[in-house]
Motif scaffolding. Structure first.
Motif, PDB file in Angstrom:
ATOM      1  N   ASP A  93       0.868  -1.191   0.000  1.00  0.00           N
ATOM      2  CA  ASP A  93       0.000   0.000   0.000  1.00  0.00           C
ATOM      3  C   ASP A  93       0.893   1.225   0.000  1.00  0.00           C
ATOM      4  O   ASP A  93       2.098   1.108  -0.173  1.00  0.00           O
ATOM      5  N   GLU A  94       0.313   2.395   0.189  1.00  0.00           N
ATOM      6  CA  GLU A  94       1.068   3.649   0.033  1.00  0.00           C
ATOM      7  C   GLU A  94       2.313   3.726   0.912  1.00  0.00           C
ATOM      8  O   GLU A  94       3.300   4.334   0.534  1.00  0.00           O
ATOM      9  N   TYR A  95       2.303   3.101   2.077  1.00  0.00           N
ATOM     10  CA  TYR A  95       3.453   3.192   2.980  1.00  0.00           C
ATOM     11  C   TYR A  95       4.000   1.833   3.403  1.00  0.00           C
ATOM     12  O   TYR A  95       4.659   1.725   4.429  1.00  0.00           O
ATOM     13  N   ILE A  96       3.757   0.806   2.610  1.00  0.00           N
ATOM     14  CA  ILE A  96       4.311  -0.522   2.907  1.00  0.00           C
ATOM     15  C   ILE A  96       4.844  -1.127   1.608  1.00  0.00           C
ATOM     16  O   ILE A  96       4.099  -1.330   0.657  1.00  0.00           O
ATOM     17  N   TYR A  97       6.149  -1.409   1.627  1.00  0.00           N
ATOM     18  CA  TYR A  97       6.829  -2.004   0.478  1.00  0.00           C
ATOM     19  C   TYR A  97       7.616  -3.219   0.957  1.00  0.00           C
ATOM     20  O   TYR A  97       8.195  -3.203   2.039  1.00  0.00           O
ATOM     21  N   ALA A  98       7.646  -4.250   0.129  1.00  0.00           N
ATOM     22  CA  ALA A  98       8.431  -5.447   0.411  1.00  0.00           C
ATOM     23  C   ALA A  98       9.544  -5.542  -0.630  1.00  0.00           C
ATOM     24  O   ALA A  98       9.293  -5.407  -1.822  1.00  0.00           O
ATOM     25  N   LEU A  99      10.766  -5.769  -0.165  1.00  0.00           N
ATOM     26  CA  LEU A  99      11.931  -5.904  -1.032  1.00  0.00           C
ATOM     27  C   LEU A  99      12.532  -7.283  -0.806  1.00  0.00           C
ATOM     28  O   LEU A  99      12.862  -7.638   0.325  1.00  0.00           O
ATOM     29  N   LEU A 100      12.653  -8.072  -1.875  1.00  0.00           N
ATOM     30  CA  LEU A 100      13.234  -9.412  -1.809  1.00  0.00           C
ATOM     31  C   LEU A 100      14.439  -9.426  -2.745  1.00  0.00           C
ATOM     32  O   LEU A 100      14.294  -9.202  -3.955  1.00  0.00           O
ATOM     33  N   VAL A 101      15.631  -9.698  -2.193  1.00  0.00           N
ATOM     34  CA  VAL A 101      16.866  -9.530  -2.966  1.00  0.00           C
ATOM     35  C   VAL A 101      17.754 -10.779  -2.945  1.00  0.00           C
ATOM     36  O   VAL A 101      17.530 -11.693  -2.169  1.00  0.00           O
ATOM     37  N   HIS A 102      18.763 -10.765  -3.804  1.00  0.00           N
ATOM     38  CA  HIS A 102      19.772 -11.820  -4.007  1.00  0.00           C
ATOM     39  C   HIS A 102      19.197 -13.002  -4.774  1.00  0.00           C
ATOM     40  O   HIS A 102      19.628 -14.138  -4.594  1.00  0.00           O
ATOM     41  N   LEU A 103      18.238 -12.757  -5.659  1.00  0.00           N
ATOM     42  CA  LEU A 103      17.581 -13.838  -6.394  1.00  0.00           C
ATOM     43  C   LEU A 103      18.492 -14.407  -7.491  1.00  0.00           C
ATOM     44  O   LEU A 103      19.443 -13.762  -7.936  1.00  0.00           O
ATOM     45  N   LYS A 104      18.162 -15.599  -7.923  1.00  0.00           N
ATOM     46  CA  LYS A 104      18.907 -16.289  -8.979  1.00  0.00           C
ATOM     47  C   LYS A 104      18.713 -15.568 -10.313  1.00  0.00           C
ATOM     48  O   LYS A 104      17.595 -15.159 -10.649  1.00  0.00           O
ATOM     49  N   ASN A 130      25.270  -8.245  -3.125  1.00  0.00           N
ATOM     50  CA  ASN A 130      26.141  -8.256  -1.952  1.00  0.00           C
ATOM     51  C   ASN A 130      25.735  -9.418  -1.040  1.00  0.00           C
ATOM     52  O   ASN A 130      25.087  -9.238  -0.023  1.00  0.00           O
ATOM     53  N   SER A 131      26.130 -10.616  -1.430  1.00  0.00           N
ATOM     54  CA  SER A 131      25.721 -11.843  -0.759  1.00  0.00           C
ATOM     55  C   SER A 131      26.955 -12.686  -0.489  1.00  0.00           C
ATOM     56  O   SER A 131      27.828 -12.783  -1.342  1.00  0.00           O
ATOM     57  N   THR A 132      27.033 -13.292   0.682  1.00  0.00           N
ATOM     58  CA  THR A 132      28.181 -14.139   0.989  1.00  0.00           C
ATOM     59  C   THR A 132      27.906 -15.613   0.756  1.00  0.00           C
ATOM     60  O   THR A 132      28.825 -16.423   0.784  1.00  0.00           O
ATOM     61  N   MET A 133      26.644 -15.964   0.544  1.00  0.00           N
ATOM     62  CA  MET A 133      26.244 -17.303   0.120  1.00  0.00           C
ATOM     63  C   MET A 133      24.771 -17.226  -0.258  1.00  0.00           C
ATOM     64  O   MET A 133      24.096 -16.266   0.094  1.00  0.00           O
ATOM     65  N   PRO A 134      24.237 -18.200  -0.983  1.00  0.00           N
ATOM     66  CA  PRO A 134      22.833 -18.132  -1.392  1.00  0.00           C
ATOM     67  C   PRO A 134      21.899 -17.959  -0.194  1.00  0.00           C
ATOM     68  O   PRO A 134      21.983 -18.706   0.784  1.00  0.00           O
ATOM     69  N   HIS A 135      21.056 -16.946  -0.268  1.00  0.00           N
ATOM     70  CA  HIS A 135      20.055 -16.684   0.768  1.00  0.00           C
ATOM     71  C   HIS A 135      19.068 -15.659   0.234  1.00  0.00           C
ATOM     72  O   HIS A 135      19.316 -15.016  -0.780  1.00  0.00           O
ATOM     73  N   LEU A 136      17.975 -15.506   0.939  1.00  0.00           N
ATOM     74  CA  LEU A 136      16.992 -14.478   0.608  1.00  0.00           C
ATOM     75  C   LEU A 136      17.060 -13.399   1.665  1.00  0.00           C
ATOM     76  O   LEU A 136      16.953 -13.673   2.853  1.00  0.00           O
ATOM     77  N   HIS A 137      17.251 -12.172   1.222  1.00  0.00           N
ATOM     78  CA  HIS A 137      17.131 -11.014   2.110  1.00  0.00           C
ATOM     79  C   HIS A 137      15.759 -10.421   1.820  1.00  0.00           C
ATOM     80  O   HIS A 137      15.459 -10.079   0.682  1.00  0.00           O
ATOM     81  N   MET A 138      14.936 -10.322   2.849  1.00  0.00           N
ATOM     82  CA  MET A 138      13.584  -9.785   2.690  1.00  0.00           C
ATOM     83  C   MET A 138      13.417  -8.685   3.720  1.00  0.00           C
ATOM     84  O   MET A 138      13.688  -8.881   4.901  1.00  0.00           O
ATOM     85  N   GLN A 139      12.999  -7.506   3.238  1.00  0.00           N
ATOM     86  CA  GLN A 139      12.749  -6.422   4.186  1.00  0.00           C
ATOM     87  C   GLN A 139      11.478  -5.689   3.807  1.00  0.00           C
ATOM     88  O   GLN A 139      11.108  -5.622   2.645  1.00  0.00           O
ATOM     89  N   PHE A 140      10.846  -5.167   4.839  1.00  0.00           N
ATOM     90  CA  PHE A 140       9.621  -4.385   4.678  1.00  0.00           C
ATOM     91  C   PHE A 140       9.928  -2.984   5.157  1.00  0.00           C
ATOM     92  O   PHE A 140      10.631  -2.786   6.144  1.00  0.00           O
ATOM     93  N   MET A 141       9.390  -1.984   4.442  1.00  0.00           N
ATOM     94  CA  MET A 141       9.767  -0.600   4.724  1.00  0.00           C
ATOM     95  C   MET A 141       8.644   0.342   4.328  1.00  0.00           C
ATOM     96  O   MET A 141       7.702  -0.051   3.645  1.00  0.00           O
ATOM     97  N   ASN A 142       8.791   1.596   4.732  1.00  0.00           N
ATOM     98  CA  ASN A 142       7.720   2.580   4.522  1.00  0.00           C
ATOM     99  C   ASN A 142       7.922   3.458   3.295  1.00  0.00           C
ATOM    100  O   ASN A 142       7.154   4.388   3.075  1.00  0.00           O
ATOM    101  N   SER A 143       8.943   3.178   2.495  1.00  0.00           N
ATOM    102  CA  SER A 143       9.244   4.008   1.324  1.00  0.00           C
ATOM    103  C   SER A 143       9.838   3.132   0.228  1.00  0.00           C
ATOM    104  O   SER A 143      10.487   2.123   0.518  1.00  0.00           O
ATOM    105  N   ILE A 144       9.649   3.555  -1.011  1.00  0.00           N
ATOM    106  CA  ILE A 144      10.250   2.838  -2.137  1.00  0.00           C
ATOM    107  C   ILE A 144      11.775   2.997  -2.137  1.00  0.00           C
ATOM    108  O   ILE A 144      12.494   2.158  -2.646  1.00  0.00           O
TER     109      ILE A 144
END
Length: 186
Positions: A93-104, A130-144
């Motif tokens: 929504d307007e103030y909730i964003y999900a970022l999922l990084v380090h994908l294949k 910027n990954s030291t081994m395969p993993h998913l970094h997932m973060q939720f935040m209030n801005s793009i």
């Protein structure tokens, strides 16, 4: 009490010494290439899908890469893609964003503007950026703009937590850093 061996199981199939001195192929990591499911309903607003993964994975080379890309990003104004690698940003929504990084590389299977639902497969676990081994970094935040955004806790509707060798069902909670958890799509 969680036993130390439960917290520090290695995420790869080979020996620690092979990982340390020789490096391991991406396929030797248990999670690499596994499907990533959307944690939320929303609209895809940004993606990157073409960044190479480092293979083999070597702790020394990956640490050196971390130092280089962090410096390039912080001091030299390099693109944030050197940090995120392949990624998906979802507007909830307007103030909730999900970022999922380090994908294949090549695994992102959604498009900008696409509406997605929780549990839709959106990509695969990788080792880009910027990954030291395969993993998913997932973060939720209030801005793009994740460089200035404020993080938002993500409450899991349900998961299981390992306590004293048994899996205990948890509902509407935020796991603690020390928790060993597993999540199953129901």
């Amino acid at each position: 009490m969680i036993q130390e061996t439960e917290l520090f199981k290695k995420p790869y199939r080979k020996s620690f010494f092979e990982y340390l001195f020789k490096g391991l192929e991406l396929k030797d990591f248990y999670g690499w290439g596994q499907p990533i499911y959307s944690p939320v309903n929303g609209e895809v607003i940004e993606i990157e899908n073409g960044i190479e993964e480092r293979n083999p994975v070597n702790i020394f080379n990956d640490y050196k890469n971390t130092l280089k890309v962090t410096k390039d990003f912080m001091q030299n104004g390099a693109s944030s893609k050197i940090i995120t690698g392949n990624y998906i940003m979802i507007k909830v929504d307007e103030y909730i964003y999900a970022l999922l990084v380090h994908l294949k590389k090549g695994s992102v299977n959604v498009k900008i503007g696409q509406k997605i639902k929780k549990h839709d497969v959106i990509g695969q676990l990788g080792h880009s950026g910027n990954s030291t081994m395969p993993h998913l970094h997932m973060q939720f935040m209030n801005s793009i703009d994740y460089k200035i955004a404020i993080g938002i806790p993500f409450v899991f509707e349900n998961y299981e937590e390992k306590q004293n060798g048994k899996w205990i069902k948890r509902t509407n909670m935020v796991p603690k850093v020390s928790d060993v958890i597993r999540y199953r799509i129901e």
